[in-house]
Scaffold this motif. Structure first.
Motif, PDB file in Angstrom:
ATOM      1  N   ASP A 153      31.774  48.008  53.193  1.00  0.00           N
ATOM      2  CA  ASP A 153      33.075  48.613  52.422  1.00  0.00           C
ATOM      3  C   ASP A 153      34.408  48.930  53.179  1.00  0.00           C
ATOM      4  O   ASP A 153      34.790  50.074  53.193  1.00  0.00           O
ATOM      5  CB  ASP A 153      32.802  50.025  51.709  1.00  0.00           C
ATOM      6  N   ARG A 160      37.007  45.579  44.101  1.00  0.00           N
ATOM      7  CA  ARG A 160      35.814  45.367  44.585  1.00  0.00           C
ATOM      8  C   ARG A 160      35.788  45.847  46.008  1.00  0.00           C
ATOM      9  O   ARG A 160      37.092  45.519  46.637  1.00  0.00           O
ATOM     10  CB  ARG A 160      35.004  44.273  44.236  1.00  0.00           C
ATOM     11  N   TRP A 161      34.655  46.348  46.664  1.00  0.00           N
ATOM     12  CA  TRP A 161      34.621  46.617  48.023  1.00  0.00           C
ATOM     13  C   TRP A 161      34.117  45.224  48.973  1.00  0.00           C
ATOM     14  O   TRP A 161      33.039  44.472  48.370  1.00  0.00           O
ATOM     15  CB  TRP A 161      33.729  47.625  48.209  1.00  0.00           C
ATOM     16  N   TYR A 162      34.628  45.187  49.848  1.00  0.00           N
ATOM     17  CA  TYR A 162      34.105  43.938  50.699  1.00  0.00           C
ATOM     18  C   TYR A 162      33.626  44.477  52.128  1.00  0.00           C
ATOM     19  O   TYR A 162      34.294  45.539  52.755  1.00  0.00           O
ATOM     20  CB  TYR A 162      35.294  42.887  51.269  1.00  0.00           C
TER      21      TYR A 162
END
Lengths: 180, 219
Positions: A153, A160-162
């Motif tokens: 995150d 969205r989280w990467y």
């Protein structure tokens, strides 16, 4: 200018700013384009021209990767390469994912690895990829990079989280594989 | 969770300058964090004035420098939040327990807890990261006890005393910290009460002895 069997690698010029800007696609964030705070900021063309005008900028020397017909396929660089820290960040960016599995990509890897381990005598190079950069990760692993872990995150982009994976290739591994 | 209990976070005052300069002159600071041992006290002082001048009250600061204070022990250490991203709601934390007598005691653990609680409860962050040298075992053990996960092991990444050392990357997500707080709520509350007592070894009183020296962000 390095002329290979499949392409040409040359120092990027101001005129390459338009091509470089194509890499800043917010829907497909690239780890190499995140800033220190891991934010994806899309620069203007003028800012990119300014960046490419400074051959020895903090971001390192950008190289343009072209095929033999002169079409630009991407860029590469060794970022932060300094003898005292003995490592640098290894960056290859192609517009198309499919390019990472081509002989042109192999030539690009060979060029950067040669610079890192033979010319600069670095101990290792590190690379990073977001969890959406599967083709880039495959390219790195295929050339001997090993994972050092995944930071969860780290980037929030378009809802969205990467996560961000760090990989490394040591000089010993590179030389052991017959790279130098 | 209230910030000002037995240990609290506050902005630095001019009167704190001498204490902070003394901490940054300690060899531990350069060993575990950063800096050049050849720096003169004047250069350190100028750096600190510059750091303290970066106001936490600024709407969107990129970095925040604060002190960890306590009613029972006075100044404990300093806290630096680097690469603060308001888009990603994340930061990297540097923590230095300047008072050597307080290391390896519960007070250091509580100071680290308070620093991380500030990140989540006050700044509303999603993720707190820390880079800690592998040889700084007390620090990374402390972060693990607070629920942080070792996400990275960067091999031979940092040079100290002519040798290359590994660097660990830790990450703590809000959900993990909340789970930690829920699980240890009673212990935290009891520790804070014990901390408020003016005398006695709180570490022995609670049985927790790990402490932080420092955590570090990459150069």
């Amino acid at each position: 200018m390095i002329t290979g069997e499949y392409g040409v690698i040359r120092t990027a010029e101001q005129d390459d700013a338009v091509a470089l800007k194509r890499l800043y696609d917010p829907s497909q964030p690239r780890s190499a384009l995140l800033d220190r705070k891991r934010e994806l900021l899309v620069p203007t063309l003028d800012e990119l021209r300014e960046l490419l005008n400074h051959k020895e900028s903090k971001r390192g020397v950008f190289y343009t990767v072209e095929d033999r017909c002169g079409e630009v396929h991407g860029f590469c660089l060794l970022r932060g390469a300094q003898p005292e820290v003995s490592y640098a960040e290894f960056v290859v960016m192609f517009f198309e994912d499919a390019d990472y599995a081509t002989p042109l990509a192999d030539e690009t890897f060979g060029f950067l690895a040669q610079r890192a381990f033979v010319q600069l005598k670095l101990n290792k190079v590190v690379a990073q990829c977001l969890d959406g950069e599967a083709a880039y990760r495959d390219f790195l692993v295929c050339h001997g990079f090993e994972s050092e872990g995944v930071q969860r995150d780290v980037l929030f982009n378009q809802g969205r989280w990467y996560s961000l994976e760090s990989l490394q290739l040591s000089a010993v591994s590179y030389q052991g594989s017959g790279g130098a | 969770m209230p910030i000002k209990t037995a240990i609290f976070i506050r902005r630095a005052e001019r009167d704190d300058l001498d204490t902070v300069v003394a901490w940054m002159e300690q060899s531990d600071f350069t060993q575990f964090l950063y800096g050049d041992t050849a720096r003169s006290p004047k250069q350190i002082r100028e750096q600190i004035v510059s750091m303290l001048g970066r106001s936490a009250g600024h709407p969107l600061p990129g970095g925040i420098y604060l002190l960890i204070d306590s009613e029972a022990y006075g100044l404990i250490g300093m806290l630096s939040l680097q690469n603060l991203s308001w888009r990603n709601r994340s930061c990297n934390i540097d923590l230095y327990i300047g008072n050597r007598d307080l290391r390896n005691r519960l007070v250091a653990s509580l100071a680290a807890f308070r620093a991380i609680a500030y990140c989540f409860d006050e700044l509303n962050l999603h993720r707190v990261g820390a880079y800690i040298y592998a040889f700084n075992a007390p620090s990374w053990r402390l972060f693990e006890k607070l629920g942080a996960v070792r996400e990275l092991t960067l091999r031979d990444h940092v040079a100290r005393d002519g040798k290359l050392h590994d660097l660990y990357g830790y990450g703590l997500l809000r959900s993990e910290f909340e789970a930690f707080c829920k699980k240890h709520a009673q212990l935290i509350e009891r520790s804070e009460i014990t901390m408020a007592r003016p005398e006695g070894s709180v570490a022995e009183a609670t049985g927790t002895t790990e402490a932080a020296g420092a955590t570090e962000a990459p150069q």
